[in-house]
Scaffold this motif. Sequence first.
Motif, PDB file in Angstrom:
ATOM      1  N   ALA A 356       0.836  -1.202   0.000  1.00 25.51           N
ATOM      2  CA  ALA A 356       0.000   0.000   0.000  1.00 25.51           C
ATOM      3  C   ALA A 356       0.874   1.257   0.000  1.00 25.51           C
ATOM      4  N   ASP A 357       1.940   1.238   0.811  1.00 34.63           N
ATOM      5  CA  ASP A 357       2.874   2.374   0.836  1.00 34.63           C
ATOM      6  C   ASP A 357       3.548   2.558  -0.519  1.00 34.63           C
ATOM      7  N   LEU A 358       3.962   1.438  -1.124  1.00 32.23           N
ATOM      8  CA  LEU A 358       4.617   1.492  -2.429  1.00 32.23           C
ATOM      9  C   LEU A 358       3.697   2.084  -3.486  1.00 32.23           C
ATOM     10  N   ARG A 359       2.452   1.614  -3.519  1.00 28.79           N
ATOM     11  CA  ARG A 359       1.494   2.135  -4.505  1.00 28.79           C
ATOM     12  C   ARG A 359       1.224   3.621  -4.272  1.00 28.79           C
ATOM     13  N   LYS A 360       1.117   4.002  -3.005  1.00 35.06           N
ATOM     14  CA  LYS A 360       0.883   5.418  -2.684  1.00 35.06           C
ATOM     15  C   LYS A 360       2.025   6.277  -3.241  1.00 35.06           C
ATOM     16  N   ARG A 361       3.266   5.858  -2.980  1.00 36.54           N
ATOM     17  CA  ARG A 361       4.425   6.625  -3.442  1.00 36.54           C
ATOM     18  C   ARG A 361       4.456   6.699  -4.976  1.00 36.54           C
ATOM     19  N   THR A 362       4.204   5.554  -5.602  1.00 36.93           N
ATOM     20  CA  THR A 362       4.279   5.493  -7.064  1.00 36.93           C
ATOM     21  C   THR A 362       3.209   6.359  -7.709  1.00 36.93           C
ATOM     22  N   LEU A 363       1.981   6.216  -7.231  1.00 37.42           N
ATOM     23  CA  LEU A 363       0.867   6.978  -7.790  1.00 37.42           C
ATOM     24  C   LEU A 363       1.048   8.483  -7.569  1.00 37.42           C
ATOM     25  N   LYS A 364       1.566   8.837  -6.423  1.00 41.04           N
ATOM     26  CA  LYS A 364       1.796  10.255  -6.132  1.00 41.04           C
ATOM     27  C   LYS A 364       2.823  10.836  -7.093  1.00 41.04           C
ATOM     28  N   LYS A 365       3.889  10.072  -7.365  1.00 40.45           N
ATOM     29  CA  LYS A 365       4.909  10.547  -8.293  1.00 40.45           C
ATOM     30  C   LYS A 365       4.376  10.611  -9.721  1.00 40.45           C
ATOM     31  N   GLN A 366       3.385   9.805 -10.017  1.00 41.51           N
ATOM     32  CA  GLN A 366       2.764   9.841 -11.348  1.00 41.51           C
ATOM     33  C   GLN A 366       1.728  10.955 -11.458  1.00 41.51           C
ATOM     34  N   GLY A 367       1.514  11.676 -10.358  1.00 47.75           N
ATOM     35  CA  GLY A 367       0.545  12.772 -10.376  1.00 47.75           C
ATOM     36  C   GLY A 367      -0.887  12.329 -10.148  1.00 47.75           C
ATOM     37  N   LYS A 368      -1.091  11.076  -9.763  1.00 51.33           N
ATOM     38  CA  LYS A 368      -2.439  10.547  -9.524  1.00 51.33           C
ATOM     39  C   LYS A 368      -2.762  10.700  -8.044  1.00 51.33           C
ATOM     40  N   THR A 369      -3.034  11.930  -7.650  1.00 53.85           N
ATOM     41  CA  THR A 369      -3.161  12.247  -6.227  1.00 53.85           C
ATOM     42  C   THR A 369      -4.362  11.575  -5.555  1.00 53.85           C
ATOM     43  N   ALA A 370      -5.484  11.492  -6.263  1.00 57.82           N
ATOM     44  CA  ALA A 370      -6.678  10.882  -5.663  1.00 57.82           C
ATOM     45  C   ALA A 370      -6.436   9.403  -5.385  1.00 57.82           C
ATOM     46  N   GLU A 371      -5.838   8.703  -6.364  1.00 58.78           N
ATOM     47  CA  GLU A 371      -5.552   7.277  -6.188  1.00 58.78           C
ATOM     48  C   GLU A 371      -4.489   7.075  -5.103  1.00 58.78           C
ATOM     49  N   ALA A 372      -3.542   7.982  -5.049  1.00 58.14           N
ATOM     50  CA  ALA A 372      -2.501   7.895  -4.020  1.00 58.14           C
ATOM     51  C   ALA A 372      -3.104   8.050  -2.630  1.00 58.14           C
ATOM     52  N   GLU A 373      -4.094   8.941  -2.511  1.00 55.10           N
ATOM     53  CA  GLU A 373      -4.766   9.157  -1.225  1.00 55.10           C
ATOM     54  C   GLU A 373      -5.504   7.904  -0.776  1.00 55.10           C
ATOM     55  N   VAL A 374      -6.121   7.215  -1.729  1.00 53.04           N
ATOM     56  CA  VAL A 374      -6.812   5.948  -1.413  1.00 53.04           C
ATOM     57  C   VAL A 374      -5.819   4.947  -0.822  1.00 53.04           C
ATOM     58  N   MET A 375      -4.643   4.847  -1.442  1.00 53.89           N
ATOM     59  CA  MET A 375      -3.619   3.920  -0.965  1.00 53.89           C
ATOM     60  C   MET A 375      -3.074   4.344   0.398  1.00 53.89           C
ATOM     61  N   ALA A 376      -2.946   5.659   0.619  1.00 52.54           N
ATOM     62  CA  ALA A 376      -2.478   6.154   1.909  1.00 52.54           C
ATOM     63  C   ALA A 376      -3.451   5.764   3.015  1.00 52.54           C
ATOM     64  N   ASN A 377      -4.750   5.885   2.725  1.00 52.94           N
ATOM     65  CA  ASN A 377      -5.775   5.503   3.699  1.00 52.94           C
ATOM     66  C   ASN A 377      -5.760   4.000   3.950  1.00 52.94           C
ATOM     67  N   LYS A 378      -5.533   3.236   2.885  1.00 55.98           N
ATOM     68  CA  LYS A 378      -5.465   1.778   3.028  1.00 55.98           C
ATOM     69  C   LYS A 378      -4.288   1.391   3.916  1.00 55.98           C
ATOM     70  N   ALA A 379      -3.142   2.015   3.672  1.00 55.99           N
ATOM     71  CA  ALA A 379      -1.962   1.728   4.487  1.00 55.99           C
ATOM     72  C   ALA A 379      -2.224   2.068   5.957  1.00 55.99           C
ATOM     73  N   GLN A 380      -2.899   3.186   6.185  1.00 56.00           N
ATOM     74  CA  GLN A 380      -3.208   3.601   7.551  1.00 56.00           C
ATOM     75  C   GLN A 380      -4.127   2.587   8.228  1.00 56.00           C
ATOM     76  N   ASP A 381      -5.136   2.119   7.505  1.00 55.50           N
ATOM     77  CA  ASP A 381      -6.066   1.123   8.057  1.00 55.50           C
ATOM     78  C   ASP A 381      -5.351  -0.194   8.365  1.00 55.50           C
ATOM     79  N   LEU A 382      -4.460  -0.593   7.473  1.00 55.29           N
ATOM     80  CA  LEU A 382      -3.715  -1.832   7.697  1.00 55.29           C
ATOM     81  C   LEU A 382      -2.782  -1.715   8.899  1.00 55.29           C
ATOM     82  N   ARG A 383      -2.202  -0.537   9.091  1.00 54.19           N
ATOM     83  CA  ARG A 383      -1.349  -0.334  10.258  1.00 54.19           C
ATOM     84  C   ARG A 383      -2.166  -0.413  11.555  1.00 54.19           C
ATOM     85  N   LYS A 384      -3.362   0.121  11.524  1.00 54.01           N
ATOM     86  CA  LYS A 384      -4.244   0.027  12.698  1.00 54.01           C
ATOM     87  C   LYS A 384      -4.588  -1.430  12.986  1.00 54.01           C
TER      88      LYS A 384
END
Length: 399
Positions: A356-384
Amino acid sequence: MKKLLIGIACLASLSAVAQNREIAFKEADWKTQLATAKKENKIIFFDAYTSWCGPCKMMAKDVFTKDNVADLFNQTFLNVKYDMEKGEGPVLKDKYEVSAYPTYLFINGDGEVVHKIVGGMSAPEFIAEAGKALKPETTTFGLAKKFNSGDHSQATAVAYLEALEKAYEADKMAAVAKVYFDELPKASLLEAANWELALKYLNNPAAQSFSYLYANKGELEKKYGADKVNMYFKNTMSSSVYSIKRAYTKKTDLKAAAEKATAIRKLLSTGTDYSKPLLAQLDLTEFAAANKWDKFVSKVDVVWGDEDFKNKAGFVIGAANDVVSSGPAQYYKHALRWADQIERNKPDLFANIQLADLRKRTLKKQGKTAEAEVMANKAQDLRKEAAQKGQMTPPMMKD
């Protein structure tokens, strides 16, 4: 009886306030701090910390507030502290090569580091290290000068190596260990006293002494136990592979890094259970340093297709993050492809967080901010989820 009770009450009162002093830190810009230190002929005690560092908070709460610590530091040093992520902190972090927290630097009025220690410790240890900073012959700086001037005696070498270890200076320790151990008679390296010193300080595969020990691994195993011996060689070469990667990334100490890489390839040519991942990581490090990203991608694909490669999911995730951190944008698609491949193999919770962290970083660098945010939230939920299960979680990587 009444007097006795009064006396006990007074003692209790004194005990309650016995530890009421703490290190007093001066606030000013760095240029002013240096000028003050020079004018007052004092050494600066520099606390390099971050707001999220647990050991930093422990030291501030439990060690800096001890009266004997406070008295020594307030009477002796010019005490300063900087958050390494705010204000002047990032510039000072780079200037003094701070890479772990807490780092404690002892700096003279000319801005030179005379002594350095890293990590939390007890009050007595802290006082002892501060005492070393006040004696030129026991500082990291003083021991370096002595060793580099030709004093390679065991007393000087071991004191210097110990200081470098406490300063978290693994690369400098490797260089010093190479000089010291290579000058010893080879047969003496197998003796118990030197073997114990090698276990602690000889962390350089490019050293002739290390090669000698590796060539005599069988004899070492008989004398000191196979598990202990093999763990030493595995850990030393593993940490060296990552020091090589760090050197290529920072473009520093490249000659020493190349020497280590050549030595590791030679030593592991006969094959061990850890040869394959270390040699593969060396390949990736060298491909990335030479901007040979096609070869980098091909190597990762070979690893993924190797059924006998241990922990290949973790290896490939690490490689994918390297692509996102350092590779050209056209290669980001491979990072996402590898993430898909790993996910199809039903990884554990730890790896899912990494993905999830990897996808967030990759998508953010590709300029896909909305998709990156989804992955960031997923990573946060998985950490919880991991926290609720009492499971370890991977460190968060910078975007």
